[in-house]
Design a protein around this motif. Structure first.
Motif, PDB file in Angstrom:
ATOM      1  N   HIS A  43      15.789   2.095  -6.355  1.00 61.24           N
ATOM      2  CA  HIS A  43      14.359   2.373  -6.411  1.00 61.24           C
ATOM      3  C   HIS A  43      14.002   3.208  -7.633  1.00 61.24           C
ATOM      4  O   HIS A  43      14.877   3.816  -8.244  1.00 61.24           O
ATOM      5  N   ILE A  44      12.727   3.206  -7.955  1.00 63.41           N
ATOM      6  CA  ILE A  44      12.233   4.052  -9.037  1.00 63.41           C
ATOM      7  C   ILE A  44      12.300   5.493  -8.545  1.00 63.41           C
ATOM      8  O   ILE A  44      11.770   5.815  -7.481  1.00 63.41           O
ATOM      9  N   GLU A  45      12.948   6.334  -9.314  1.00 64.27           N
ATOM     10  CA  GLU A  45      13.097   7.730  -8.913  1.00 64.27           C
ATOM     11  C   GLU A  45      11.730   8.394  -8.786  1.00 64.27           C
ATOM     12  O   GLU A  45      10.902   8.315  -9.689  1.00 64.27           O
ATOM     13  N   GLY A  46      11.475   8.993  -7.638  1.00 69.67           N
ATOM     14  CA  GLY A  46      10.210   9.672  -7.385  1.00 69.67           C
ATOM     15  C   GLY A  46       9.162   8.807  -6.702  1.00 69.67           C
ATOM     16  O   GLY A  46       8.120   9.305  -6.300  1.00 69.67           O
ATOM     17  N   ALA A  47       9.443   7.496  -6.564  1.00 69.99           N
ATOM     18  CA  ALA A  47       8.495   6.609  -5.885  1.00 69.99           C
ATOM     19  C   ALA A  47       8.520   6.885  -4.387  1.00 69.99           C
ATOM     20  O   ALA A  47       9.573   7.164  -3.816  1.00 69.99           O
ATOM     21  N   LEU A  48       7.362   6.808  -3.763  1.00 68.42           N
ATOM     22  CA  LEU A  48       7.254   6.959  -2.319  1.00 68.42           C
ATOM     23  C   LEU A  48       7.435   5.593  -1.672  1.00 68.42           C
ATOM     24  O   LEU A  48       7.184   4.569  -2.296  1.00 68.42           O
ATOM     25  N   LEU A  49       7.847   5.578  -0.415  1.00 70.90           N
ATOM     26  CA  LEU A  49       8.066   4.316   0.295  1.00 70.90           C
ATOM     27  C   LEU A  49       7.012   4.121   1.378  1.00 70.90           C
ATOM     28  O   LEU A  49       6.811   4.992   2.223  1.00 70.90           O
ATOM     29  N   MET A  50       6.319   2.965   1.344  1.00 74.28           N
ATOM     30  CA  MET A  50       5.412   2.542   2.402  1.00 74.28           C
ATOM     31  C   MET A  50       5.576   1.024   2.515  1.00 74.28           C
ATOM     32  O   MET A  50       4.871   0.266   1.866  1.00 74.28           O
ATOM     33  N   PRO A  51       6.569   0.581   3.314  1.00 73.15           N
ATOM     34  CA  PRO A  51       6.861  -0.853   3.403  1.00 73.15           C
ATOM     35  C   PRO A  51       5.627  -1.679   3.781  1.00 73.15           C
ATOM     36  O   PRO A  51       4.814  -1.256   4.601  1.00 73.15           O
ATOM     37  N   MET A  52       5.522  -2.844   3.161  1.00 74.44           N
ATOM     38  CA  MET A  52       4.385  -3.729   3.416  1.00 74.44           C
ATOM     39  C   MET A  52       4.216  -4.009   4.906  1.00 74.44           C
ATOM     40  O   MET A  52       3.095  -4.059   5.408  1.00 74.44           O
ATOM     41  N   ALA A  53       5.315  -4.162   5.630  1.00 70.79           N
ATOM     42  CA  ALA A  53       5.247  -4.469   7.064  1.00 70.79           C
ATOM     43  C   ALA A  53       4.555  -3.366   7.866  1.00 70.79           C
ATOM     44  O   ALA A  53       4.022  -3.616   8.941  1.00 70.79           O
ATOM     45  N   PHE A  54       4.575  -2.144   7.343  1.00 71.15           N
ATOM     46  CA  PHE A  54       3.982  -1.007   8.047  1.00 71.15           C
ATOM     47  C   PHE A  54       2.801  -0.413   7.286  1.00 71.15           C
ATOM     48  O   PHE A  54       2.395   0.717   7.550  1.00 71.15           O
ATOM     49  N   PHE A  55       2.238  -1.173   6.357  1.00 71.14           N
ATOM     50  CA  PHE A  55       1.167  -0.668   5.500  1.00 71.14           C
ATOM     51  C   PHE A  55      -0.075  -0.301   6.309  1.00 71.14           C
ATOM     52  O   PHE A  55      -0.555  -1.087   7.122  1.00 71.14           O
ATOM     53  N   LYS A  56      -0.567   0.908   6.078  1.00 72.87           N
ATOM     54  CA  LYS A  56      -1.794   1.383   6.701  1.00 72.87           C
ATOM     55  C   LYS A  56      -2.627   2.042   5.605  1.00 72.87           C
ATOM     56  O   LYS A  56      -2.285   3.125   5.140  1.00 72.87           O
ATOM     57  N   ALA A  57      -3.688   1.374   5.207  1.00 73.18           N
ATOM     58  CA  ALA A  57      -4.521   1.893   4.121  1.00 73.18           C
ATOM     59  C   ALA A  57      -5.070   3.279   4.437  1.00 73.18           C
ATOM     60  O   ALA A  57      -5.186   4.122   3.548  1.00 73.18           O
ATOM     61  N   ASP A  58      -5.375   3.541   5.713  1.00 67.28           N
ATOM     62  CA  ASP A  58      -5.947   4.845   6.061  1.00 67.28           C
ATOM     63  C   ASP A  58      -4.924   5.980   5.975  1.00 67.28           C
ATOM     64  O   ASP A  58      -5.290   7.149   6.039  1.00 67.28           O
ATOM     65  N   ALA A  59      -3.642   5.658   5.801  1.00 61.94           N
ATOM     66  CA  ALA A  59      -2.615   6.690   5.650  1.00 61.94           C
ATOM     67  C   ALA A  59      -2.383   7.067   4.181  1.00 61.94           C
ATOM     68  O   ALA A  59      -1.634   7.989   3.891  1.00 61.94           O
ATOM     69  N   LEU A  60      -3.038   6.347   3.265  1.00 59.72           N
ATOM     70  CA  LEU A  60      -2.868   6.623   1.839  1.00 59.72           C
ATOM     71  C   LEU A  60      -3.573   7.912   1.448  1.00 59.72           C
ATOM     72  O   LEU A  60      -4.637   8.230   1.990  1.00 59.72           O
ATOM     73  N   PRO A  61      -2.999   8.636   0.482  1.00 65.03           N
ATOM     74  CA  PRO A  61      -3.704   9.824  -0.017  1.00 65.03           C
ATOM     75  C   PRO A  61      -4.914   9.396  -0.836  1.00 65.03           C
ATOM     76  O   PRO A  61      -4.986   8.258  -1.308  1.00 65.03           O
ATOM     77  N   GLY A  62      -5.855  10.303  -1.018  1.00 59.81           N
ATOM     78  CA  GLY A  62      -6.994  10.026  -1.892  1.00 59.81           C
ATOM     79  C   GLY A  62      -6.527   9.917  -3.332  1.00 59.81           C
ATOM     80  O   GLY A  62      -5.395  10.271  -3.661  1.00 59.81           O
ATOM     81  N   GLN A  63      -7.389   9.422  -4.198  1.00 65.55           N
ATOM     82  CA  GLN A  63      -7.012   9.249  -5.592  1.00 65.55           C
ATOM     83  C   GLN A  63      -7.801  10.176  -6.511  1.00 65.55           C
ATOM     84  O   GLN A  63      -8.001   9.869  -7.673  1.00 65.55           O
ATOM     85  N   SER A  64      -8.231  11.315  -5.989  1.00 67.17           N
ATOM     86  CA  SER A  64      -9.017  12.230  -6.809  1.00 67.17           C
ATOM     87  C   SER A  64      -8.169  12.924  -7.870  1.00 67.17           C
ATOM     88  O   SER A  64      -8.641  13.195  -8.962  1.00 67.17           O
ATOM     89  N   GLU A  65      -6.900  13.214  -7.567  1.00 69.73           N
ATOM     90  CA  GLU A  65      -6.043  13.890  -8.539  1.00 69.73           C
ATOM     91  C   GLU A  65      -5.093  12.932  -9.228  1.00 69.73           C
ATOM     92  O   GLU A  65      -4.835  13.059 -10.419  1.00 69.73           O
ATOM     93  N   LYS A  66      -4.524  11.986  -8.481  1.00 71.13           N
ATOM     94  CA  LYS A  66      -3.593  11.020  -9.052  1.00 71.13           C
ATOM     95  C   LYS A  66      -3.945   9.629  -8.552  1.00 71.13           C
ATOM     96  O   LYS A  66      -4.295   9.447  -7.398  1.00 71.13           O
ATOM     97  N   ARG A  67      -3.811   8.676  -9.434  1.00 65.80           N
ATOM     98  CA  ARG A  67      -4.034   7.280  -9.072  1.00 65.80           C
ATOM     99  C   ARG A  67      -2.817   6.748  -8.333  1.00 65.80           C
ATOM    100  O   ARG A  67      -1.706   7.221  -8.515  1.00 65.80           O
ATOM    101  N   ILE A  68      -3.015   5.703  -7.524  1.00 69.16           N
ATOM    102  CA  ILE A  68      -1.933   5.047  -6.804  1.00 69.16           C
ATOM    103  C   ILE A  68      -1.609   3.730  -7.499  1.00 69.16           C
ATOM    104  O   ILE A  68      -2.511   2.961  -7.823  1.00 69.16           O
ATOM    105  N   VAL A  69      -0.309   3.497  -7.725  1.00 68.92           N
ATOM    106  CA  VAL A  69       0.159   2.219  -8.246  1.00 68.92           C
ATOM    107  C   VAL A  69       1.235   1.708  -7.295  1.00 68.92           C
ATOM    108  O   VAL A  69       2.254   2.376  -7.084  1.00 68.92           O
ATOM    109  N   PHE A  70       1.000   0.539  -6.692  1.00 63.13           N
ATOM    110  CA  PHE A  70       1.970  -0.071  -5.786  1.00 63.13           C
ATOM    111  C   PHE A  70       2.974  -0.896  -6.584  1.00 63.13           C
ATOM    112  O   PHE A  70       2.648  -1.436  -7.635  1.00 63.13           O
ATOM    113  N   HIS A  71       4.202  -1.007  -6.046  1.00 64.89           N
ATOM    114  CA  HIS A  71       5.167  -1.932  -6.645  1.00 64.89           C
ATOM    115  C   HIS A  71       6.075  -2.492  -5.565  1.00 64.89           C
ATOM    116  O   HIS A  71       6.229  -1.919  -4.485  1.00 64.89           O
ATOM    117  N   CYS A  72       6.645  -3.657  -5.864  1.00 62.01           N
ATOM    118  CA  CYS A  72       7.609  -4.314  -4.972  1.00 62.01           C
ATOM    119  C   CYS A  72       8.721  -4.873  -5.847  1.00 62.01           C
ATOM    120  O   CYS A  72       8.969  -4.349  -6.925  1.00 62.01           O
TER     121      CYS A  72
END
Length: 124
Positions: A43-72
């Motif tokens: 994995h990319i060092e420092g990347a967080l894990l949120m598997p697609m099978a368990f994806f919950k948009a409401d569990a994502l942090p806000g993007q006011s300080e940092k943007r979110i970039v997903f990868h697979c």
């Protein structure tokens, strides 16, 4: 970066170089949507894990300080998750073009598994 308007939202597709630079500068959070097994193997060092099978948009942090970039692995699952985040109401979402395969192909560092010992190690 490529952009696509999806209703009132924007879907961004970032290159490896754009993700690597923004991640190094602390501007983004990288979220890996692969399986836990894929993540544990490499994995990319420092990347967080949120598997697609368990994806919950409401569990994502806000993007006011940092943007979110997903990868697979290839960019297919991360684009699906990004579109699901847009459907859940996020205004601007990004994913990594080509996924982890492109990241490795560009010789970016990552955490891999030492096949002799099973221990994680940094690959540069």
């Amino acid at each position: 970066m490529k952009t696509e308007e999806v209703g009132q939202s924007i879907l961004e597709t970032w290159t490896v170089d754009e993700v690597a630079q923004a991640f190094a500068e602390g501007e983004i959070v990288v979220i890996d949507v692969r399986t836990p097994q894929e993540y544990m193997f490499e994995h990319i060092e420092g990347a967080l894990l949120m598997p697609m099978a368990f994806f919950k948009a409401d569990a994502l942090p806000g993007q006011s300080e940092k943007r979110i970039v997903f990868h697979c692995g290839s960019g297919v699952r991360s684009e699906k998750v990004a579109r699901a985040a847009i459907e859940a109401g996020m205004a601007r979402v990004a994913h990594l073009e080509g996924g982890f395969g492109a990241w490795k192909g560009a010789k970016q560092p990552y955490i891999g598994t030492n096949m002799a010992t099973g221990a994680p190690h940094r690959v540069t």
